[in-house]
Motif scaffolding. Sequence first.
Motif, PDB file in Angstrom:
ATOM      1  N   HIS A  32       1.937  22.937  -9.152  1.00 23.80           N
ATOM      2  CA  HIS A  32       1.634  21.768  -8.307  1.00 23.80           C
ATOM      3  C   HIS A  32       2.296  20.336  -8.665  1.00 23.80           C
ATOM      4  O   HIS A  32       1.680  19.770  -9.659  1.00 23.80           O
ATOM      5  N   VAL A  33       3.569  20.237  -8.287  1.00 18.98           N
ATOM      6  CA  VAL A  33       4.334  19.133  -8.648  1.00 18.98           C
ATOM      7  C   VAL A  33       3.724  17.847  -8.227  1.00 18.98           C
ATOM      8  O   VAL A  33       3.734  16.729  -8.909  1.00 18.98           O
ATOM      9  N   LEU A  34       3.552  17.323  -6.947  1.00 17.54           N
ATOM     10  CA  LEU A  34       2.998  16.436  -6.230  1.00 17.54           C
ATOM     11  C   LEU A  34       1.688  16.596  -5.613  1.00 17.54           C
ATOM     12  O   LEU A  34       1.605  17.758  -4.980  1.00 17.54           O
ATOM     13  N   ARG A  35       0.740  15.786  -6.080  1.00 17.45           N
ATOM     14  CA  ARG A  35      -0.578  15.948  -5.514  1.00 17.45           C
ATOM     15  C   ARG A  35      -1.214  14.807  -4.942  1.00 17.45           C
ATOM     16  O   ARG A  35      -1.967  14.080  -5.376  1.00 17.45           O
ATOM     17  N   GLY A  36      -0.600  14.623  -3.672  1.00 16.73           N
ATOM     18  CA  GLY A  36      -1.246  13.790  -2.895  1.00 16.73           C
ATOM     19  C   GLY A  36      -0.488  12.395  -2.962  1.00 16.73           C
ATOM     20  O   GLY A  36      -1.306  11.487  -3.512  1.00 16.73           O
ATOM     21  N   ILE A  37       0.774  12.222  -2.523  1.00 20.01           N
ATOM     22  CA  ILE A  37       1.307  11.096  -2.829  1.00 20.01           C
ATOM     23  C   ILE A  37       1.178   9.994  -1.557  1.00 20.01           C
ATOM     24  O   ILE A  37       1.167  10.315  -0.528  1.00 20.01           O
ATOM     25  N   ASN A  38       0.752   8.862  -1.468  1.00 20.31           N
ATOM     26  CA  ASN A  38       0.739   7.853  -0.558  1.00 20.31           C
ATOM     27  C   ASN A  38       1.551   6.716  -0.934  1.00 20.31           C
ATOM     28  O   ASN A  38       1.287   5.995  -2.134  1.00 20.31           O
ATOM     29  N   LEU A  39       2.545   6.266  -0.098  1.00 20.76           N
ATOM     30  CA  LEU A  39       3.348   5.256  -0.400  1.00 20.76           C
ATOM     31  C   LEU A  39       4.032   4.547   0.837  1.00 20.76           C
ATOM     32  O   LEU A  39       4.171   5.182   1.648  1.00 20.76           O
ATOM     33  N   GLU A  40       4.306   3.175   0.716  1.00 22.35           N
ATOM     34  CA  GLU A  40       5.026   2.708   1.782  1.00 22.35           C
ATOM     35  C   GLU A  40       6.102   1.712   1.287  1.00 22.35           C
ATOM     36  O   GLU A  40       5.827   1.287   0.319  1.00 22.35           O
ATOM     37  N   VAL A  41       7.339   1.744   1.918  1.00 22.01           N
ATOM     38  CA  VAL A  41       8.411   1.029   1.400  1.00 22.01           C
ATOM     39  C   VAL A  41       8.879  -0.054   2.671  1.00 22.01           C
ATOM     40  O   VAL A  41       9.184   0.669   3.732  1.00 22.01           O
ATOM     41  N   MET A  42       8.684  -1.301   2.531  1.00 24.96           N
ATOM     42  CA  MET A  42       9.175  -2.079   3.575  1.00 24.96           C
ATOM     43  C   MET A  42      10.574  -2.349   3.670  1.00 24.96           C
ATOM     44  O   MET A  42      11.272  -2.150   2.628  1.00 24.96           O
ATOM     45  N   PRO A  43      10.882  -2.581   4.747  1.00 21.94           N
ATOM     46  CA  PRO A  43      12.458  -2.739   5.007  1.00 21.94           C
ATOM     47  C   PRO A  43      13.083  -3.861   4.061  1.00 21.94           C
ATOM     48  O   PRO A  43      12.445  -4.754   4.185  1.00 21.94           O
ATOM     49  N   GLY A  44      14.314  -3.531   3.587  1.00 26.57           N
ATOM     50  CA  GLY A  44      14.906  -4.775   2.993  1.00 26.57           C
ATOM     51  C   GLY A  44      14.344  -4.823   1.359  1.00 26.57           C
ATOM     52  O   GLY A  44      14.558  -6.197   0.783  1.00 26.57           O
TER      53      GLY A  44
END
Lengths: 270, 324
Positions: A32-44
């Motif tokens: 189980h390599v990733l266990r529930g990732i949450n992420l946001e990347v804003m433009p720029g």
Amino acid sequence: MDEDRQTRKDGQGGKDPAIVIRNVHKVFGNQHVLRGINLEVMPGTVTAVLGPSGSGKSTLLRLINQLETRTAGEIYVDGELTGYRKIDTGKGPVLQTLDDKAIARQRSKIGMVFQRFNLFPHMTALENVMEAPVHVGRVPKTDARKEAQAQLERVGLEDRMDYYPAQLSGGQQQRVAIARALAMHPDIMLFDEPTSALDPELVGEVLGVMRQVAQQGMTMVVVTHEMGFAREVAEQIVFMDQGVVVEQGGPDTIDHPRTERFTEFLHTVL
Amino acid sequence: MHTKKGTDQIQIPGRIHARPVRKPGPIVAAVIVAIFVAMLIHGMVTNPNFDWPTVWKYLFNEHVLDGIKWTLLLTVYAMVLATILAIILAVMRKSSNPVLRWVSWFFIWFFRGTPVYTQLVFWGLLSVLIPKLAIGIPFGPEFWSIDTKTVLNATVATVLGLGLNEAAYLSEIVRAGIEAVDPGQEEAAKALGMPPSMIMRRIVLPQAMRIIVPPTGNETIGMLKTTSLALAVPFTLELQFATNAIANRIYKTIPLLIVACIWYLVITSVLMVIQAQLEKHYGKGFDSRPLAGSGAKDGKDGEDPQTRQETDKVNKVMMAGLNA
């Protein structure tokens, strides 16, 4: 499509995030390599992903570009769900895999730079940069050549255009790889440990080019071990360990870590 | 990195000009080989059974020259057919479509698993087995038909027989070449937005060619000689059959075997030159060593890079020789 749009979150300044990652899991066999990732990347903005090897940070990057398929969760790039389309069967929405062409189209909006450069060895630096614009973007050859020359000048390789990758140093190869990705005019650039395979004295020239790309407003996600670069260039720091995001915050997070695990990690690398 | 000339130009006090170690091996070997070669030539010249006048007489005989023409044509046609089929079969074998994978596996299993001689006899007899070829709706009415004999003459049967058999072997060579390409290449191409077919055509196959060409040269030279099995069809115009026919007519087997051998050697030599050119073409970008560049330092090599490069060259020439 409209349903997808609604799931996007309004970011700061009324802008929508360039990348939204929601509860993403990845399983390789019984790992189980990733266990529930949450992420946001804003433009720029530049996001630096840090973490020990095996923490899943490269896998996360490869999921964004669909070099791996996620086991669960959702990834949106520019508001568009990647890899799948929602279809209504009458019994509620179901996911259907996109065909190769649609996936290729989604990928062409994202540039990627690899740890081992992965330049095409049978083509010169110039041909490497021209390849995708000519054959994927259908740009006329003469225009693509001019554009490729400009990109290579931008990374400081105007005198190395007709060299084959094997004739270039690691740092030069990585700069060609960056120019190759930029030539497709991507909205987002992903960097997977771009300086890890380089001799120490060549790291600086690649980081210099990356800094320049960041200053020109490119949305970047950088998996790296270069703490100095992360502190100086990144707007967002993400620390991952054992498949989860342990800590997340602004560039000062590196100087003032909140979790014990990140503090420990910083001690080992700094 | 310096070239040999470059190092000589740099003035260094006390530069070492050592004499090489004395090695008697090459001299001893040269003497022994020279004695054997002299004995061999002496025997060949003085032994009347070789019958050199007959060899010279028939070396440029019109049936022999015609045989060379047909041997070359069969080799080229069969290899072209085999190469095209082999690439298709290898790509099918790597396809995500299970039906294509299975068809490719079956083709290779069948054509590699039966003797080429048997296959040639079969192709020769096909017009007896299936006297009429027709186009129409499967299991339904026919729109157009033709006698198999008129389409499948001896030449076509031979080319098909040799080509399909060879395709099965070549496709495994192509597959090995494709699998030898670094998976990072495919990932980089994917990341640039290339669809799978374009990645195969533009990125993977050109790099695989470097690995595919040497064994394919091998197979081509093999094919040159396998054409002598064409009498199974029966096809009776190629070199081996032509020389054999003359030998049987004038009761002189050995001189005409020598004629055939001389021509096979000549053609093989020409093919080796072509192979070397192809290897050079597909090797571009791979043989090059780092040139002087900002920050490109070549200090890690344990041995002198110049020496190593030259040893590599010698080895490569020897490999090309062995492939023949």
